[in-house]
Motif scaffolding. Structure first.
Motif, PDB file in Angstrom:
ATOM      1  N   ARG A  61       5.896  -1.265   0.520  1.00 20.27           N
ATOM      2  CA  ARG A  61       5.978  -1.692   1.826  1.00 20.27           C
ATOM      3  C   ARG A  61       6.981  -1.081   2.530  1.00 20.27           C
ATOM      4  O   ARG A  61       6.782  -1.046   3.824  1.00 20.27           O
ATOM      5  CB  ARG A  61       5.876  -3.174   1.542  1.00 20.27           C
ATOM      6  N   SER A  62       8.159  -1.261   1.993  1.00 20.64           N
ATOM      7  CA  SER A  62       9.409  -0.808   2.695  1.00 20.64           C
ATOM      8  C   SER A  62      10.552  -0.008   2.062  1.00 20.64           C
ATOM      9  O   SER A  62      10.357  -0.539   0.492  1.00 20.64           O
ATOM     10  CB  SER A  62       9.866  -1.876   3.708  1.00 20.64           C
ATOM     11  N   ALA A  69       4.592  -4.024  -3.253  1.00 21.03           N
ATOM     12  CA  ALA A  69       3.215  -4.842  -3.098  1.00 21.03           C
ATOM     13  C   ALA A  69       2.973  -5.129  -4.661  1.00 21.03           C
ATOM     14  O   ALA A  69       3.258  -4.530  -5.461  1.00 21.03           O
ATOM     15  CB  ALA A  69       2.187  -4.315  -2.351  1.00 21.03           C
TER      16      ALA A  69
END
Length: 333
Positions: A61-62, A69
């Motif tokens: 996700r980042s 996730a």
């Protein structure tokens, strides 16, 4: 997004990464910013289900802050690219990973080719061009190792399966303890024979060990790594200082000589090391130092790396990636 790609990074656990030197996270961050799907896979979640390569993956996700996730199962044939970024040791576990990845569809572009990772050793590979390498010996025979030290007086001994300067020892003094230690180099922790590499010590290492990063044979950056005062290891992980540098004519000629071999064997990411003009290692497994190259050269080399990754995928797959609910046809038991 049109032409969105799904790219898997086969990684060690995040908590084991050296964030000061890691290159993979830089690449992930750019790919995510450009709208591509980045999946995180660790070796323990890789399986061969009959003849289908499966992974329990997690979408990244980042990168900063690092966030994954929830995990889900995926046939890796559905992905566009695979970056194998696990660090040595290159042991039986590592080899077994490459056996599994042999079953991937050819449409999945591998960086680096897993057969090449299995077939070529980072420390031994320079000896394919013996005129470029320092005097070297690969042996599991303690008598031959002792003879090599007697001939060259000052040598370093390296394990063949590790990285980052781990296990590298210099033998300069001749005393009973040093000879006992040298003899023991050819035994592993279970007292079984193992092969090691011995090389004549290169005093020029005090001036630095150059890391040259190649992308499909193209030089994209370089950095000089200088050992700490009184030390001989020029690895960043061992506290070496990084500085800007230039390549000598001898080093450029050496690179030109090895590039055809690298391209022929699917070696996309390669970190070549030079000490005093000698080719000492050809790093294949998960070469790093891009952060340091960016810093000393004032460049964003990782952006170009992502461009080339996506270009390689586009050339091989000629179109957008397959939807995740489709898969290659596989035989069933």
């Amino acid at each position: 997004m049109k032409d969105e790609r799904t790219i898997v990074f086969l990684m060690d656990s995040y908590k084991t990464l050296n964030l000061q030197t890691d290159t993979s996270l830089l690449l992930m961050e750019v790919l995510i910013e450009r709208g591509h799907r980045v999946l995180w896979l660790e070796p323990a979640q890789l399986t061969l289900q009959h003849d289908s390569v499966m992974g329990e993956v997690r979408a990244v996700r980042s990168v900063a802050p690092f966030e994954l996730a929830p995990m889900f199962a995926l046939a890796l044939d559905q992905c566009d690219g695979l970056l194998v970024r696990i660090d040595p040791p290159v042991d039986s576990y590592y080899f077994h990973i490459t056996y599994i990845l042999d079953y991937l569809c050819s449409s999945v572009v591998q960086f680096n080719d897993t057969a090449a990772l299995r077939n070529f050793n980072e420390k031994v590979l320079p000896l394919r061009w013996p005129e470029l390498a320092p005097p070297s010996l690969v042996t599991s025979d303690s008598a031959k190792l002792l003879s090599f030290r007697e001939k060259h007086q000052d040598i370093v001994v390296k394990p063949l399966d590790d990285c980052s300067g781990r296990g590298v020892t210099r033998y300069q003094q001749v005393d009973d303890l040093a000879l006992d230690n040298l003899t023991a180099e050819v035994l592993d922790t279970h007292q079984k024979p193992r092969f090691v590499m011995a090389q004549r010590f290169l005093p020029a290492v005090s001036q630095g060990d150059k890391r040259v990063f190649l992308l499909r044979g193209e030089v994209i950056g370089y950095v000089n790594r200088v050992p700490r005062q009184g030390q001989f290891l020029a690895n960043i992980h061992q506290g070496a200082l990084c500085e800007a540098t230039e390549l000598s004519e001898k080093e450029v000629a050496a690179i030109d000589k090895i590039v055809p071999f690298l391209r022929e064997n699917g070696l996309f990411f390669v970190g070549v090391d030079f000490i005093g003009g000698f080719l000492t290692e050809v790093n294949l497994t998960s070469p790093s130092a891009i952060r340091q190259i960016n810093q000393v050269m004032g460049e964003d080399v990782h952006l170009y790396m992502v461009d080339r990754i996506l270009s390689e995928i586009a050339e091989q797959n000629a179109g957008p990636s397959m939807p995740l609910w489709t898969c290659c046809v596989k035989s069933v038991a």
